[in-house]
Design a protein around this motif. Structure first.
Motif, PDB file in Angstrom:
ATOM      1  N   ILE A 134       0.847  -1.209   0.000  1.00 47.93           N
ATOM      2  CA  ILE A 134       0.000   0.000   0.000  1.00 47.93           C
ATOM      3  C   ILE A 134       0.879   1.254   0.000  1.00 47.93           C
ATOM      4  CG2 ILE A 134      -1.742   1.293   1.312  1.00 47.93           C
ATOM      5  CD1 ILE A 134      -2.561  -1.532   2.493  1.00 47.93           C
ATOM      6  N   LYS A 135       1.920   1.233   0.830  1.00 46.41           N
ATOM      7  CA  LYS A 135       2.824   2.387   0.911  1.00 46.41           C
ATOM      8  C   LYS A 135       3.444   2.679  -0.461  1.00 46.41           C
ATOM      9  CE  LYS A 135       6.969   2.069   2.902  1.00 46.41           C
ATOM     10  NZ  LYS A 135       7.840   1.713   4.029  1.00 46.41           N
ATOM     11  N   ARG A 136       3.860   1.639  -1.142  1.00 46.47           N
ATOM     12  CA  ARG A 136       4.489   1.835  -2.464  1.00 46.47           C
ATOM     13  C   ARG A 136       3.497   2.354  -3.498  1.00 46.47           C
ATOM     14  NH1 ARG A 136       7.637  -1.309   0.376  1.00 46.47           N
ATOM     15  NH2 ARG A 136       9.848  -1.484  -0.156  1.00 46.47           N
ATOM     16  N   ILE A 137       2.247   1.876  -3.435  1.00 50.34           N
ATOM     17  CA  ILE A 137       1.217   2.370  -4.374  1.00 50.34           C
ATOM     18  C   ILE A 137       1.030   3.877  -4.194  1.00 50.34           C
ATOM     19  CG2 ILE A 137      -1.304   2.373  -4.750  1.00 50.34           C
ATOM     20  CD1 ILE A 137      -1.231  -0.674  -4.490  1.00 50.34           C
ATOM     21  N   ILE A 138       1.002   4.326  -2.955  1.00 53.37           N
ATOM     22  CA  ILE A 138       0.810   5.762  -2.699  1.00 53.37           C
ATOM     23  C   ILE A 138       2.045   6.551  -3.126  1.00 53.37           C
ATOM     24  CG2 ILE A 138       0.389   7.504  -0.904  1.00 53.37           C
ATOM     25  CD1 ILE A 138      -1.173   5.278   0.630  1.00 53.37           C
ATOM     26  N   MET A 139       3.212   6.035  -2.783  1.00 52.87           N
ATOM     27  CA  MET A 139       4.449   6.758  -3.129  1.00 52.87           C
ATOM     28  C   MET A 139       4.605   6.923  -4.638  1.00 52.87           C
ATOM     29  SD  MET A 139       7.131   5.040  -0.473  1.00 52.87           S
ATOM     30  CE  MET A 139       8.586   5.883  -1.112  1.00 52.87           C
ATOM     31  N   ILE A 140       4.300   5.839  -5.351  1.00 57.47           N
ATOM     32  CA  ILE A 140       4.600   5.821  -6.776  1.00 57.47           C
ATOM     33  C   ILE A 140       3.616   6.636  -7.609  1.00 57.47           C
ATOM     34  CG2 ILE A 140       3.449   3.881  -7.985  1.00 57.47           C
ATOM     35  CD1 ILE A 140       6.415   2.709  -8.055  1.00 57.47           C
ATOM     36  N   SER A 141       2.435   6.921  -7.044  1.00 52.12           N
ATOM     37  CA  SER A 141       1.463   7.689  -7.832  1.00 52.12           C
ATOM     38  C   SER A 141       1.277   9.108  -7.297  1.00 52.12           C
ATOM     39  CB  SER A 141       0.126   6.936  -7.901  1.00 52.12           C
ATOM     40  OG  SER A 141      -0.286   6.550  -6.618  1.00 52.12           O
TER      41      SER A 141
ATOM     42  N   VAL B 207       4.973   1.069 -13.216  1.00 52.89           N
ATOM     43  CA  VAL B 207       4.235  -0.190 -13.384  1.00 52.89           C
ATOM     44  C   VAL B 207       5.192  -1.373 -13.262  1.00 52.89           C
ATOM     45  CG1 VAL B 207       2.927  -1.565 -15.046  1.00 52.89           C
ATOM     46  CG2 VAL B 207       2.432   0.885 -14.777  1.00 52.89           C
ATOM     47  N   LYS B 208       6.323  -1.267 -13.955  1.00 45.89           N
ATOM     48  CA  LYS B 208       7.314  -2.357 -13.912  1.00 45.89           C
ATOM     49  C   LYS B 208       7.716  -2.622 -12.463  1.00 45.89           C
ATOM     50  CE  LYS B 208       7.593  -3.070 -18.278  1.00 45.89           C
ATOM     51  NZ  LYS B 208       6.732  -4.151 -18.699  1.00 45.89           N
ATOM     52  N   TYR B 209       7.998  -1.525 -11.732  1.00 46.20           N
ATOM     53  CA  TYR B 209       8.465  -1.693 -10.354  1.00 46.20           C
ATOM     54  C   TYR B 209       7.379  -2.348  -9.483  1.00 46.20           C
ATOM     55  CZ  TYR B 209       9.673  -0.956  -5.556  1.00 46.20           C
ATOM     56  OH  TYR B 209       9.908  -1.189  -4.223  1.00 46.20           O
ATOM     57  N   LEU B 210       6.160  -1.823  -9.565  1.00 42.36           N
ATOM     58  CA  LEU B 210       5.092  -2.347  -8.703  1.00 42.36           C
ATOM     59  C   LEU B 210       4.831  -3.828  -8.969  1.00 42.36           C
ATOM     60  CD1 LEU B 210       2.172   0.256  -8.421  1.00 42.36           C
ATOM     61  CD2 LEU B 210       3.623  -0.623  -6.584  1.00 42.36           C
ATOM     62  N   VAL B 211       4.764  -4.169 -10.271  1.00 41.98           N
ATOM     63  CA  VAL B 211       4.496  -5.574 -10.627  1.00 41.98           C
ATOM     64  C   VAL B 211       5.628  -6.448 -10.097  1.00 41.98           C
ATOM     65  CG1 VAL B 211       4.279  -7.206 -12.554  1.00 41.98           C
ATOM     66  CG2 VAL B 211       3.099  -4.994 -12.661  1.00 41.98           C
ATOM     67  N   SER B 212       6.864  -6.018 -10.334  1.00 40.52           N
ATOM     68  CA  SER B 212       8.002  -6.824  -9.914  1.00 40.52           C
ATOM     69  C   SER B 212       8.052  -6.923  -8.382  1.00 40.52           C
ATOM     70  CB  SER B 212       9.284  -6.193 -10.486  1.00 40.52           C
ATOM     71  OG  SER B 212      10.364  -6.524  -9.699  1.00 40.52           O
ATOM     72  N   TYR B 213       7.770  -5.818  -7.686  1.00 37.65           N
ATOM     73  CA  TYR B 213       7.816  -5.861  -6.215  1.00 37.65           C
ATOM     74  C   TYR B 213       6.781  -6.854  -5.681  1.00 37.65           C
ATOM     75  CZ  TYR B 213       7.494  -4.620  -1.341  1.00 37.65           C
ATOM     76  OH  TYR B 213       7.463  -4.703   0.037  1.00 37.65           O
ATOM     77  N   VAL B 214       5.552  -6.700  -6.162  1.00 35.31           N
ATOM     78  CA  VAL B 214       4.471  -7.548  -5.628  1.00 35.31           C
ATOM     79  C   VAL B 214       4.744  -9.021  -5.955  1.00 35.31           C
ATOM     80  CG1 VAL B 214       2.017  -8.092  -5.900  1.00 35.31           C
ATOM     81  CG2 VAL B 214       2.735  -5.732  -5.629  1.00 35.31           C
TER      82      VAL B 214
ATOM     83  N   LEU C 240      -0.545  -1.951 -19.799  1.00 30.03           N
ATOM     84  CA  LEU C 240      -1.190  -1.826 -18.489  1.00 30.03           C
ATOM     85  C   LEU C 240      -0.658  -0.538 -17.862  1.00 30.03           C
ATOM     86  CD1 LEU C 240      -2.955  -3.167 -16.278  1.00 30.03           C
ATOM     87  CD2 LEU C 240      -0.888  -4.314 -15.457  1.00 30.03           C
ATOM     88  N   ASN C 241      -1.551   0.392 -17.556  1.00 29.98           N
ATOM     89  CA  ASN C 241      -1.082   1.672 -17.014  1.00 29.98           C
ATOM     90  C   ASN C 241      -1.103   1.660 -15.479  1.00 29.98           C
ATOM     91  OD1 ASN C 241      -3.764   2.395 -16.212  1.00 29.98           O
ATOM     92  ND2 ASN C 241      -4.195   3.110 -18.302  1.00 29.98           N
ATOM     93  N   VAL C 242      -0.728   2.798 -14.893  1.00 29.76           N
ATOM     94  CA  VAL C 242      -0.579   2.820 -13.438  1.00 29.76           C
ATOM     95  C   VAL C 242      -1.941   2.658 -12.743  1.00 29.76           C
ATOM     96  CG1 VAL C 242      -0.686   5.323 -12.972  1.00 29.76           C
ATOM     97  CG2 VAL C 242       0.904   3.911 -11.697  1.00 29.76           C
ATOM     98  N   ASP C 243      -3.008   3.203 -13.350  1.00 29.09           N
ATOM     99  CA  ASP C 243      -4.344   2.999 -12.768  1.00 29.09           C
ATOM    100  C   ASP C 243      -4.697   1.509 -12.757  1.00 29.09           C
ATOM    101  OD1 ASP C 243      -4.487   5.770 -12.847  1.00 29.09           O
ATOM    102  OD2 ASP C 243      -6.548   5.822 -13.585  1.00 29.09           O
ATOM    103  N   GLY C 244      -4.448   0.859 -13.889  1.00 24.63           N
ATOM    104  CA  GLY C 244      -4.788  -0.560 -14.011  1.00 24.63           C
ATOM    105  C   GLY C 244      -3.978  -1.424 -13.056  1.00 24.63           C
TER     106      GLY C 244
END
Ligand code: ACO
Ligand code: LMR
Length: 262
Positions: free
Chosen positions: A59-66, A157-164, A194-198
């Protein structure tokens, strides 16, 4: 005699009748003193439970990244226009907020909703899902970007997908489905990624957040950026913005005389 009044509202969220606010029963100060962070408070107030340590890191990363994406995008630009017109912070930020909608930033909820539906109704049938979306919805929320593409990937997007996927044990059926959709759409046109919203929408569904909360993550995060843009313009004493003529295509009639009124 006794007067019975029906309550005007019903809340399941928080209570300020004691010495301090309690979020779902937990004292705010105790959450602080026990080491919880803002991401835990978001989950508690929006999803009604405290997340695990691993979930709160996502959750923290989703907020930081957007939190921001520069001045050019609809939201920041709306706030900057307001700031330069001398508008106060809350109103200028709300001008930017107004831009959050189906094309910009506000596709998180529907991305999560439809990727989840697709994973259930059209598993292993991305073409069937896309045909249904075309007929019933229109552009697939969470797919497509004005400047990012397969050749210019969105590193958020790349970072979030890879992190999760590589650094957590979250089960990700919705994100996996979104990535399958991306394979098909981006093969048709390379900016239909796939964009950041998706990405946010799919991961938040996998985290168990309620559908109605999903756009809230973009709204919350981007408020940080919009406030920053307002402060930035004010610190620079920026002047009123007026579009230069060369930025406008005046596709208008030639000058002509107004006819006599009949
Ligand atoms: N699904 C299917 N087809 C799409 C999609 C989509 N999501 N997005 C664009 N296309 C198609 C269009 O139908 C159009 O096809 P055509 O050339 O055959 O007519 C073509 O791609 C170009 O479409 P435009 O709307 O001109 O593309 P643009 O680059 O302006 O759009 C946008 C970018 C608005 C993000 C668009 O892709 C879209 O609406 N996506 C869905 C909403 C969404 O996820 N928004 C969040 C973006 S991320 C953010 O704001 C933080
Ligand atoms: C954003 O996060 O604001 C962007 O993805 C939108 C854009 O058009 O760059």
């Amino acid at each position: 005699g006794e007067v019975i009044v029906d309550p005007l509202i019903r809340t399941t969220m928080s209570d300020d009748r004691g010495e301090e606010p309690r979020y779902r029963g937990y004292a705010a100060s105790e959450l602080c003193s026990k080491g919880y962070g803002i991401e835990d408070v978001v989950a508690l107030l929006w999803n009604k439970k405290l997340p695990s340590r691993e979930e709160s890191e996502i959750i923290k990363r989703i907020i930081m990244i957007s939190a921001d994406h520069g001045p050019a995008v609809s939201g920041a630009f709306g706030t900057i226009l307001g700031a330069c017109a001398g508008i106060d912070m809350p109103q200028a930020v709300s001008a930017g907020m107004t831009m959050i909608g189906p094309r910009f930033g506000g596709a998180v909820t529907n991305a999560g909703k439809y990727f989840q539906m697709g994973a259930k109704e059209y598993p292993n049938d991305i073409s069937g899902f896309l045909a249904w979306m075309k007929k019933n919805v229109g552009p697939v929320p969470g797919i497509g970007h004005r400047v990012k593409s397969l050749r210019n990937p969105d590193q958020r997007v790349k970072y979030l997908v890879s992190y999760v996927k590589n650094e957590t044990s979250l089960h990700t059926p919705c994100l996996d489905y979104a990535l399958e959709v991306e394979k098909v759409t981006s093969a048709k046109k390379d900016n239909l990624i796939l964009n950041v919203d998706g990405t946010m929408g799919a991961i938040l569904i996998d985290l168990g957040f309620p559908i109605h909360s999903l756009n809230g993550f973009f709204v919350l995060a981007r408020t940080i950026g919009m406030i920053g843009h307002w402060i930035d313009q004010n610190q620079q004493n920026s002047r009123l913005i007026r579009l230069y003529d060369y930025l406008i295509n005046y596709a208008v009639e030639d000058e002509r005389e107004v006819p006599e009124k009949k």
